[in-house]
Design an enzyme around this catalytic site. Structure first.
Site, PDB file in Angstrom:
ATOM      1  CG  ASP A  33      -1.905  -1.096   0.859  1.00  0.00           C
ATOM      2  OD1 ASP A  33      -1.979  -1.719   0.276  1.00  0.00           O
ATOM      3  OD2 ASP A  33      -2.831  -1.133   2.116  1.00  0.00           O
ATOM      4  CE  LYS A 115     -32.709 -11.140 -12.525  1.00  0.00           C
ATOM      5  NZ  LYS A 115     -32.582 -10.022 -11.718  1.00  0.00           N
ATOM      6  NE  ARG A 136     -33.738  -1.759 -17.859  1.00  0.00           N
ATOM      7  CZ  ARG A 136     -35.035  -1.527 -17.800  1.00  0.00           C
ATOM      8  NH1 ARG A 136     -35.571  -0.844 -16.780  1.00  0.00           N
ATOM      9  NH2 ARG A 136     -35.927  -1.879 -18.578  1.00  0.00           N
ATOM     10  CE  LYS A 312     -36.029 -11.742  -9.669  1.00  0.00           C
ATOM     11  NZ  LYS A 312     -36.542 -10.601  -9.525  1.00  0.00           N
TER      12      LYS A 312
END
Ligand SMILES: [Zn+2]
Length: 682
Positions: A33, A115, A136, A312
């Site tokens: 880091d 999904k 969307r 689903k």
């Protein structure tokens, strides 16, 4: 500014983007880091001295942008259609049927993806630089959320390799369960609202006007669909996902290509079972046609493309508390932590305990005794803990300390080969023995009626059963002394144990608790080898070559039958007359009309069969065996020196067979079956 400064700025941006990718996406950082911060510092310094070189795609701009006034609505170059949803497999098969009709004989190739339950977004890259990010929206136009998407570490500001002039990638912005736990605690501390689930938290974060706020939300991204593509020359979705990944954008996890809907659905079932291990929320699977040419032939309805469907899963969540964490010892000695919950109702089921699987899972989810947790049930799959509600911690919660010895036998414990599970290493651990007996007696294995957990506890605790095969030596008299066990039930149990000897190799294998051997693999092995001897003599290579078995299962089977414990079990099963043949195929006896539901008593010394073996054969042929002759006895098979039983058979008029007659009756030789009872009823 010199050319070399300009070069250095470009170089730093590429290096930083690369290490960013290693860190956030590959989870495999190559530098510390501190080194990373030094690179950032150097870049920031150069940009400060040459502000004319600052571009929106510089890594220093991820969190540098100021708040925006409001959201600008922008048209999508290609509309973002919704996809057809279903909750049942039947409709997926109908979808497959429609596709086959439309493709007129061409075989569909499917790809199946997780999904992700997040918020859809579209990312536009022009000449490799992230230039526009949209929600969307209504599918035709979306809101410009570029400022917030820049803060998502998964989303490269500059693509790796040689990207095309225009690449529009669609996918899901999401939040992990662990991030939601962390965020909700911060929200509560600041007196702000906590989010009900990952999707709400994601949506809320993307609506923030100030990117400095959203940068603290640690959102993630998975690409799953094509938008506008220029100059990529791809022909399939799988190629698209692979290219996208090569450019540095995480692609949605998928199961690869399937030539049939059955294969695709089988993967779906597995994926739903294992979704608990994911730190992000999935609410089903998406099944798509892979090839772009096939997609084009199928086209779209006004609402959605015809080449994709989402299967689903119904999700229910409920909130409850962890009252305690206890460890159970399984048949293989695995110590499984189980959370005792304040009983809560989820989708009509009362849930009061859930498995926490192993120590790593407890650590990963940071579950403590006293914690408020969110429990989720997906479809018919058993519920699990999704996350801890850190904001409800009071400081009195107790971290769970995994036992360093077996809670039942106090034996030594150790991690298994995979390093995930902790097992009791004591081979005679009573907890393991109980689990193994329970497993052997279960419906899918030997199906021994009446041999339930409470009885098994007593048998093991009183020393009546100290190895798996001891159940075959139990007598009615021993059983009568046990709690809730009368004369009748004791006899019934002895009879049930005896009857279970004839279930055949497949069921025995399914019940021995050999790692990786359940019903399916037991069937494969029994079908392949036919009897226990061929199976125990098989080499590991031979086992691995069986379709559907594979090297891991083969090794486990091989080791079991070469182990001393495994050999002892096989020998004892044989000695007790347990049928260890597969019972199918022409060479082996099948159920026989003459034997069905007839009761046999075998007595005396037989020359060609052991008595136990003979009894196993009778049961295999459909008959029953008992030890005492009564009016219910149909046949007595008598060897040499038969003693009192033959006498009694004669008295009661029971038909008596010698060994040869028995063999003919069983169809083991060609001669006709004897016609008359041996006794005359006097
Ligand atoms: Zn133990």
């Amino acid at each position: 500014m010199t050319d070399s400064t300009e070069d250095r700025i470009e170089e730093l941006r590429r290096i930083i983007e690369y290490h960013n990718h290693r860190y956030y996406i590959e989870a495999a950082p190559e530098i510390s880091d501190l080194e990373f911060d030094r690179l950032m510092l150097e870049l920031r310094d150069l940009e400060q001295r040459h502000p004319e070189r600052i571009t929106p795609s510089s890594p220093t701009r991820r969190v540098g942008g100021g708040p925006i006034e409001g959201f600008r609505s922008v048209p999508h170059p290609v509309p973002m259609l919704s996809i057809e949803n279903t909750y049942n497999e039947e409709e997926v098969r109908e979808f497959d049927g429609r596709i086959r009709r439309l493709l007129e004989g061409a075989a569909p190739r499917y790809i199946v993806e997780q999904k992700i339950d997040g918020v859809s977004a579209s990312l536009l890259y022009e000449n490799g630089l992230f230039s526009l990010g949209l929600t969307r929206g209504d599918g035709a136009r979306g809101d410009d959320i570029t400022h917030n998407l820049r803060t998502v570490r998964d989303i490269p500001l500059r693509l790796i390799g040689s990207p095309p002039p225009v690449l529009e990638v669609r996918g899901e912005v999401y939040m992990t369960h662990s991030e939601l736990s962390r965020l909700n605690r911060l929200q509560a501390e600041a007196g702000e609202r906590v989010f009900a689930n990952c999707r709400n938290a994601t949506a809320g974060s993307l609506k923030l006007l100030d990117p400095r706020q959203s940068s603290r939300r640690n959102l993630r991204f998975f690409a799953h669909s094509e938008g506008r593509l220029v100059g990529l020359g791809l022909s399939s979705h799988l190629e698209f996902l692979e290219r996208v990944r090569a450019f540095g954008i995480p692609a949605v996890p998928h199961g690869g290509i399937f030539d049939s809907i059955d294969g695709a659905l089988a993967w779906c079932a597995d994926a739903l079972e294992s979704r608990e291990g994911l730190d992000y929320e999935t609410d089903g699977l998406v099944i798509k046609i892979d090839g772009f040419a096939q997609r084009e032939r199928l086209g779209a309805t006004s609402k959605s493309p015809r080449w994709v469907i989402a299967l689903k899963v119904e999700l229910w969540q409920a909130e409850t508390r962890v009252l305690d964490i206890r460890v159970q010892v399984g048949k293989g000695g695995t110590l499984t932590p189980v959370a005792e919950l304040e009983t809560v109702e989820i989708a009509g089921t009362r849930v009061s305990r859930v498995s926490l699987h192993n120590a790593d899972e407890i650590a990963r989810k940071d579950i403590r005794i006293g914690d408020h947790v969110v429990v989720e049930k997906a479809g018919k799959i058993i519920p699990h803990v999704v996350r801890v509600e850190l904001e409800k911690r009071t400081g009195t919660e107790l971290p769970y300390l995994f036992p360093t010895e077996c809670p039942v036998c106090r034996g030594e414990v150790g991690r298994d080969e995979g390093g995930v599970y902790i097992r009791c290493l004591n081979p005679s651990c009573p907890a393991q023995l109980k689990e193994r007996v329970r497993y052997l007696a279960s419906r899918k294995a030997l199906d021994i009626e009446g041999l339930g957990p409470a009885l098994i506890d007593q048998l093991v605790d009183r020393g009546l059963v100290s190895s798996l095969t001891d159940i075959y030596a139990l007598t009615a008299r021993q059983l009568e002394g046990l709690e809730r066990m009368g004369e009748k039930s004791a006899q019934n149990l002895v009879e049930a144990v005896r009857a279970s000897k004839g279930r055949g190799l497949e069921r025995v294998l399914a019940g021995l608790g050999i790692r990786h051997i359940g019903e399916r693999n037991a069937r494969l092995l029994a079908g392949e080898f036919g009897d226990i001897r061929s199976l125990t003599e098989a080499t590991e290579e031979r086992l691995a070559a069986i379709g559907g078995i594979g090297p891991v299962v083969a090794e486990s089977v091989y080791r079991f039958f070469r182990s001393r414990a495994g050999r002892d079990i096989v020998r004892e099963l044989g000695r007790h007359g347990v049928d260890l043949t597969a019972g199918s195929g022409a060479a082996r006896p099948r159920e026989h009309e003459e034997f069905r539901d007839r009761t046999f008593v075998v007595t005396g010394t037989l020359s060609r069969h052991g008595r136990a073996e003979m009894e196993a054969l009778i049961r295999k042929l459909g008959g029953k065996t008992t030890s005492a002759v009564s009016r219910k006895t149909d046949f007595v098979v008598a060897g040499r020196d038969p003693g009192g039983k033959l006498e009694k058979a004669r008295v009661l008029g029971v038909r008596v067979l010698d060994e040869e007659e028995f063999e003919r009756m069983a169809g083991l030789s060609g001669a006709p079956v004897p016609g008359e009872p041996a006794g005359d009823g006097d």
